[in-house]
Design an enzyme around this catalytic site. Structure first.
Site, PDB file in Angstrom:
ATOM      1  N   CYS A  42      55.036 -50.260 -83.090  1.00 16.61           N
ATOM      2  CA  CYS A  42      55.713 -49.079 -83.146  1.00 16.61           C
ATOM      3  C   CYS A  42      54.877 -48.706 -83.975  1.00 16.61           C
ATOM      4  O   CYS A  42      54.655 -49.106 -85.520  1.00 16.61           O
ATOM      5  CB  CYS A  42      56.756 -49.506 -82.877  1.00 16.61           C
ATOM      6  SG  CYS A  42      57.526 -47.210 -83.001  1.00 16.61           S
ATOM      7  N   ASP A  44      56.700 -46.171 -86.243  1.00 22.27           N
ATOM      8  CA  ASP A  44      57.468 -46.638 -86.953  1.00 22.27           C
ATOM      9  C   ASP A  44      57.579 -47.103 -88.612  1.00 22.27           C
ATOM     10  O   ASP A  44      56.957 -48.441 -89.210  1.00 22.27           O
ATOM     11  CB  ASP A  44      59.099 -47.651 -86.437  1.00 22.27           C
ATOM     12  CG  ASP A  44      60.670 -47.056 -87.473  1.00 22.27           C
ATOM     13  OD1 ASP A  44      60.520 -46.926 -88.714  1.00 22.27           O
ATOM     14  OD2 ASP A  44      61.193 -46.541 -86.815  1.00 22.27           O
ATOM     15  N   ARG A  46      58.990 -48.588 -90.965  1.00 21.44           N
ATOM     16  CA  ARG A  46      60.306 -49.614 -91.469  1.00 21.44           C
ATOM     17  C   ARG A  46      59.774 -50.905 -90.682  1.00 21.44           C
ATOM     18  O   ARG A  46      60.690 -51.836 -90.855  1.00 21.44           O
ATOM     19  CB  ARG A  46      61.534 -49.088 -90.825  1.00 21.44           C
ATOM     20  CG  ARG A  46      61.769 -48.168 -91.674  1.00 21.44           C
ATOM     21  CD  ARG A  46      63.257 -47.569 -91.304  1.00 21.44           C
ATOM     22  NE  ARG A  46      62.673 -47.489 -89.273  1.00 21.44           N
ATOM     23  CZ  ARG A  46      64.485 -46.925 -88.912  1.00 21.44           C
ATOM     24  NH1 ARG A  46      65.988 -46.230 -88.903  1.00 21.44           N
ATOM     25  NH2 ARG A  46      63.406 -46.539 -87.505  1.00 21.44           N
ATOM     26  N   HIS A  98      60.719 -52.781 -81.959  1.00 17.09           N
ATOM     27  CA  HIS A  98      61.995 -52.467 -82.459  1.00 17.09           C
ATOM     28  C   HIS A  98      63.019 -52.405 -82.534  1.00 17.09           C
ATOM     29  O   HIS A  98      63.623 -50.893 -81.591  1.00 17.09           O
ATOM     30  CB  HIS A  98      61.922 -52.748 -83.994  1.00 17.09           C
ATOM     31  CG  HIS A  98      61.402 -50.785 -84.049  1.00 17.09           C
ATOM     32  ND1 HIS A  98      62.555 -49.826 -84.556  1.00 17.09           N
ATOM     33  CD2 HIS A  98      60.276 -50.339 -83.354  1.00 17.09           C
ATOM     34  CE1 HIS A  98      62.500 -48.261 -84.542  1.00 17.09           C
ATOM     35  NE2 HIS A  98      60.630 -48.948 -83.318  1.00 17.09           N
ATOM     36  N   CYS A 101      64.569 -47.797 -82.629  1.00 11.45           N
ATOM     37  CA  CYS A 101      63.236 -47.187 -81.548  1.00 11.45           C
ATOM     38  C   CYS A 101      63.469 -45.912 -81.944  1.00 11.45           C
ATOM     39  O   CYS A 101      64.229 -45.775 -80.583  1.00 11.45           O
ATOM     40  CB  CYS A 101      62.851 -47.713 -81.031  1.00 11.45           C
ATOM     41  SG  CYS A 101      61.040 -46.884 -80.535  1.00 11.45           S
TER      42      CYS A 101
HETATM   43 CO    CO Z   1      60.252 -47.271 -83.059  1.00 14.48          CO
END
Ligand code: CO
Length: 210
Positions: A42, A44, A46, A98, A101
């Protein structure tokens, strides 16, 4: 602009650190790459791919998009997959979703967001395919976690269905596709134990041979 200055500062400090004990570090790295893994994750912020699995530059080939989705018409993802498997000959393709998400969360709701509604539409298909199991989970967070896992499992299958993987297997190339989920709250990765390593694990409907 000060924020960007900081990035350039960080960059030169990083270069200094890398070359302090190994002056040829970048010269060597610029020559070629031999990653054994393709990370399909992803976007993302993080979930920084190299950091969470402790791999150095050159060791991990990476593709990231919202909610780690591999659609059969996504030229960007397919090109990465073809280069990683066909040219770099990676041994492992890792789909890593994750918990928490945002893309998966949005696919669980009915709020229109914009262009992204079309991107995450396929996650709604995953929900529909497992509606009975998901609707039976009373706790919303647990249901969310499970959809994150089911989405990873679907992407592992989607990757296994591509002509890219099937061609590699047909040529006796060893490539394993794995499904993992990263936990934002602990930093730990969970293996969903759904590894696919050959065409015999694919439904005959999706099989293609040359
Ligand atoms: Co995500």
């Amino acid at each position: 602009m000060e924020q960007l200055e900081k990035l350039f500062q960080n960059n030169s400090e990083w270069v200094k650190k890398k070359t302090a004990h190994d002056p040829e570090y970048f010269t060597r790295l610029s020559g070629e790459q031999h990653p054994e893994y393709l990370w399909f994750g992803c976007a993302d912020s993080r979930v920084p791919a190299n950091a969470v699995v402790g791999l150095e530059p050159g060791e991990l080939f990476v593709h990231r998009n919202i909610a780690n989705v591999c659609q059969p018409t996504d030229m960007s993802a397919l090109s990465v997959l073809e280069f990683a498997v066909g040219v770099l000959k990676v041994k492992h393709v890792i789909v890593c979703g994750h918990y928490g998400c945002g893309g998966v969360k949005a696919a669980m709701g009915n709020q229109q967001i914009g262009l992204i509604d079309n991107w995450i539409r396929s996650i709604r298909d995953v929900y529909l395919a497992h509606k009975q199991e998901l609707d039976a989970i009373a706790d919303e967070n647990e249901r969310f976690d499970r959809l994150v896992e089911l989405n990873v499992l679907q992407q592992v299958r989607n990757i296994s269905h591509t002509s890219i993987l099937q061609k590699a297997w047909e040529q006796d190339q060893s490539v394993w596709i794995h499904g993992w989920v990263y936990d934002l709250k602990t930093g730990m990765i969970k293996d969903l134990n759904c590894c696919i390593s050959g065409p015999f694990e694919i439904d005959s409907v999706y099989r293609v041979t040359s």
